[in-house]
Design a protein around this motif. Structure first.
Motif, PDB file in Angstrom:
ATOM      1  N   LEU A 114       0.834  -1.193   0.000  1.00  0.00           N
ATOM      2  CA  LEU A 114       0.000   0.000   0.000  1.00  0.00           C
ATOM      3  C   LEU A 114       0.873   1.248   0.000  1.00  0.00           C
ATOM      4  CD1 LEU A 114      -2.544  -1.014   2.782  1.00  0.00           C
ATOM      5  CD2 LEU A 114      -3.026  -0.880   0.335  1.00  0.00           C
ATOM      6  N   GLY A 115       0.448   2.269  -0.737  1.00  0.00           N
ATOM      7  CA  GLY A 115       1.075   3.567  -0.598  1.00  0.00           C
ATOM      8  C   GLY A 115       0.769   4.131   0.776  1.00  0.00           C
ATOM      9  N   SER A 116       1.602   5.066   1.230  1.00  0.00           N
ATOM     10  CA  SER A 116       1.437   5.547   2.601  1.00  0.00           C
ATOM     11  C   SER A 116       1.658   7.049   2.681  1.00  0.00           C
ATOM     12  CB  SER A 116       2.412   4.836   3.544  1.00  0.00           C
ATOM     13  OG  SER A 116       3.745   4.971   3.088  1.00  0.00           O
ATOM     14  N   LEU A 117       0.792   7.711   3.470  1.00  0.00           N
ATOM     15  CA  LEU A 117       0.905   9.134   3.755  1.00  0.00           C
ATOM     16  C   LEU A 117       0.828   9.316   5.269  1.00  0.00           C
ATOM     17  CD1 LEU A 117      -1.413  10.722   1.041  1.00  0.00           C
ATOM     18  CD2 LEU A 117       1.023  11.158   1.315  1.00  0.00           C
ATOM     19  N   PRO A 118       1.895   9.042   5.980  1.00  0.00           N
ATOM     20  CA  PRO A 118       1.886   9.243   7.429  1.00  0.00           C
ATOM     21  C   PRO A 118       2.007  10.720   7.767  1.00  0.00           C
ATOM     22  CG  PRO A 118       4.053   8.570   6.733  1.00  0.00           C
ATOM     23  CD  PRO A 118       3.188   8.528   5.499  1.00  0.00           C
ATOM     24  N   GLY A 119       1.472  11.099   8.923  1.00  0.00           N
ATOM     25  CA  GLY A 119       1.456  12.490   9.311  1.00  0.00           C
ATOM     26  C   GLY A 119       2.720  12.930  10.027  1.00  0.00           C
ATOM     27  N   ALA A 120       3.062  14.215   9.840  1.00  0.00           N
ATOM     28  CA  ALA A 120       4.187  14.835  10.535  1.00  0.00           C
ATOM     29  C   ALA A 120       3.879  16.311  10.715  1.00  0.00           C
ATOM     30  CB  ALA A 120       5.470  14.665   9.726  1.00  0.00           C
ATOM     31  N   PHE A 121       4.535  16.926  11.694  1.00  0.00           N
ATOM     32  CA  PHE A 121       4.317  18.345  11.957  1.00  0.00           C
ATOM     33  C   PHE A 121       5.621  19.139  11.951  1.00  0.00           C
ATOM     34  CE2 PHE A 121       3.310  21.979  14.831  1.00  0.00           C
ATOM     35  CZ  PHE A 121       2.239  22.513  14.114  1.00  0.00           C
ATOM     36  N   THR A 122       6.741  18.453  12.190  1.00  0.00           N
ATOM     37  CA  THR A 122       8.043  19.124  12.261  1.00  0.00           C
ATOM     38  C   THR A 122       8.992  18.547  11.215  1.00  0.00           C
ATOM     39  OG1 THR A 122       9.009  17.548  13.815  1.00  0.00           O
ATOM     40  CG2 THR A 122       7.731  19.376  14.754  1.00  0.00           C
ATOM     41  N   ALA A 123      10.116  19.238  11.016  1.00  0.00           N
ATOM     42  CA  ALA A 123      11.125  18.751  10.092  1.00  0.00           C
ATOM     43  C   ALA A 123      11.652  17.382  10.518  1.00  0.00           C
ATOM     44  CB  ALA A 123      12.274  19.752   9.999  1.00  0.00           C
ATOM     45  N   THR A 124      11.864  17.208  11.807  1.00  0.00           N
ATOM     46  CA  THR A 124      12.373  15.927  12.314  1.00  0.00           C
ATOM     47  C   THR A 124      11.380  14.807  12.039  1.00  0.00           C
ATOM     48  OG1 THR A 124      13.660  17.003  14.051  1.00  0.00           O
ATOM     49  CG2 THR A 124      13.102  14.687  14.382  1.00  0.00           C
ATOM     50  N   GLU A 125      10.103  15.065  12.293  1.00  0.00           N
ATOM     51  CA  GLU A 125       9.077  14.041  12.046  1.00  0.00           C
ATOM     52  C   GLU A 125       8.951  13.737  10.556  1.00  0.00           C
ATOM     53  OE1 GLU A 125       6.276  15.276  15.876  1.00  0.00           O
ATOM     54  OE2 GLU A 125       5.619  15.731  13.831  1.00  0.00           O
ATOM     55  N   ALA A 126       8.994  14.764   9.728  1.00  0.00           N
ATOM     56  CA  ALA A 126       8.867  14.551   8.280  1.00  0.00           C
ATOM     57  C   ALA A 126      10.043  13.730   7.748  1.00  0.00           C
ATOM     58  CB  ALA A 126       8.783  15.896   7.561  1.00  0.00           C
ATOM     59  N   TRP A 127      11.245  14.072   8.190  1.00  0.00           N
ATOM     60  CA  TRP A 127      12.433  13.338   7.736  1.00  0.00           C
ATOM     61  C   TRP A 127      12.397  11.889   8.221  1.00  0.00           C
ATOM     62  CZ3 TRP A 127      15.791  13.524   4.099  1.00  0.00           C
ATOM     63  CH2 TRP A 127      16.982  12.791   4.188  1.00  0.00           C
ATOM     64  N   ALA A 128      11.990  11.676   9.466  1.00  0.00           N
ATOM     65  CA  ALA A 128      11.923  10.318  10.005  1.00  0.00           C
ATOM     66  C   ALA A 128      10.912   9.471   9.236  1.00  0.00           C
ATOM     67  CB  ALA A 128      11.556  10.355  11.490  1.00  0.00           C
ATOM     68  N   ALA A 129       9.765  10.040   8.914  1.00  0.00           N
ATOM     69  CA  ALA A 129       8.752   9.299   8.155  1.00  0.00           C
ATOM     70  C   ALA A 129       9.261   8.950   6.759  1.00  0.00           C
ATOM     71  CB  ALA A 129       7.463  10.111   8.065  1.00  0.00           C
ATOM     72  N   GLN A 131      12.440   8.636   5.783  1.00  0.00           N
ATOM     73  CA  GLN A 131      13.501   7.649   5.896  1.00  0.00           C
ATOM     74  C   GLN A 131      12.952   6.267   6.245  1.00  0.00           C
ATOM     75  OE1 GLN A 131      17.174   8.016   5.495  1.00  0.00           O
ATOM     76  NE2 GLN A 131      16.081   9.481   4.206  1.00  0.00           N
ATOM     77  N   ALA A 132      11.814   6.228   6.921  1.00  0.00           N
ATOM     78  CA  ALA A 132      11.207   4.948   7.296  1.00  0.00           C
ATOM     79  C   ALA A 132      10.436   4.304   6.152  1.00  0.00           C
ATOM     80  CB  ALA A 132      10.287   5.141   8.498  1.00  0.00           C
ATOM     81  N   GLY A 133      10.297   5.013   5.022  1.00  0.00           N
ATOM     82  CA  GLY A 133       9.683   4.388   3.861  1.00  0.00           C
ATOM     83  C   GLY A 133       8.327   4.910   3.456  1.00  0.00           C
ATOM     84  N   ALA A 134       7.969   6.128   3.863  1.00  0.00           N
ATOM     85  CA  ALA A 134       6.692   6.703   3.444  1.00  0.00           C
ATOM     86  C   ALA A 134       6.699   6.988   1.948  1.00  0.00           C
ATOM     87  CB  ALA A 134       6.432   7.995   4.208  1.00  0.00           C
ATOM     88  N   SER A 135       5.530   6.875   1.326  1.00  0.00           N
ATOM     89  CA  SER A 135       5.410   7.274  -0.081  1.00  0.00           C
ATOM     90  C   SER A 135       5.527   8.786  -0.202  1.00  0.00           C
ATOM     91  CB  SER A 135       4.061   6.823  -0.649  1.00  0.00           C
ATOM     92  OG  SER A 135       3.881   5.439  -0.518  1.00  0.00           O
TER      93      SER A 135
END
Length: 225
Positions: A114-129, A131-135
């Motif tokens: 499945l494609g994935s769009l996980p949520g983030a609010f900060t630069a750190t969260e966006a980068w972590a998502a 790097q973890a394999g988010a679409s």
């Protein structure tokens, strides 16, 4: 990151081409979900999300499976547990959206294709998502951040595809895309009363406005993002 799998690239390519995800959310049973999705598809919307808590949402997705143009991607939003992934896969959804990036989400999506769009609010969260394999990464809630934050994030992290969501109206679409967003997520500003008995004809007109406003053809440079 390694070469993206087809489910990642299909979702990213669709978001890149059309710049828009429309989100269906309702708290009451009996909302005309199937009819509304078909209206959105007729208007040219190519990424459509039905939130998991919406009564009848999974049943609507199952009914719609195989009945829409093949380039229309249907997804399930507000996914907050890995256990939800099996439900999503069973009804034929193509991608998953979450307000956050919780443990187990991305591995479960990867295993299910499945494609994935996980949520983030900060630069750190966006980068972590990412790097973890988010679409792509859902920037949520976008309203208190605004397009200037998207531009600020895009400058040092241009490889992270951002999809700001929350409080985005018609006049906000271009500022977000021009700031570097891959696409925008929009709900009530386009749907208005369509899920509570409102006119589907009027929805068709509104949705076409959003589709036109998000069209990448307005700025050839955006097609390279």
């Amino acid at each position: 990151m390694s070469t993206p799998a087809p489910h990642h690239e299909i979702l990213r390519a669709t978001l890149r081409a059309h710049g828009l995800v429309v989100i269906l959310r309702s708290g009451t049973a009996g909302a005309p979900l199937v009819e509304t999705v078909r209206t959105l598809a007729e208007a040219g919307v190519r990424c459509i999300e039905i939130t998991l808590p919406t009564p009848g949402g999974l049943a609507a997705l199952a009914e719609l499976r195989g009945t829409l143009p093949p380039d229309v991607l249907l997804g399930v939003g507000t996914v907050t547990e890995p256990a939800h992934i099996a439900q999503v896969t069973a009804v034929g959804a193509r991608f998953v959206v979450s307000p956050c990036t919780f443990p187990g989400l991305l591995p479960a999506c990867e295993e299910a294709g499945l494609g994935s769009l996980p949520g983030a609010f900060t630069a750190t969260e966006a980068w972590a998502a990412w790097q973890a394999g988010a679409s792509a990464v859902k920037l949520f809630p976008a309203e208190p951040l605004g397009p200037r934050t998207v531009a600020a994030l895009h400058a040092p992290l241009p490889q992270v595809p951002l999809v700001p969501t929350g409080g985005i109206g018609l006049d906000d679409v271009r500022p977000y895309l021009d700031a570097g967003a891959l696409a925008v997520g929009v709900g009530s500003p386009v749907l208005k009363d369509a899920l509570t008995g409102g006119s589907q004809r009027e929805l068709l007109s509104r949705a076409r406005e959003f589709v036109a406003r998000a069209a990448r053809s307005q700025d050839p440079a955006l097609t390279r993002r």
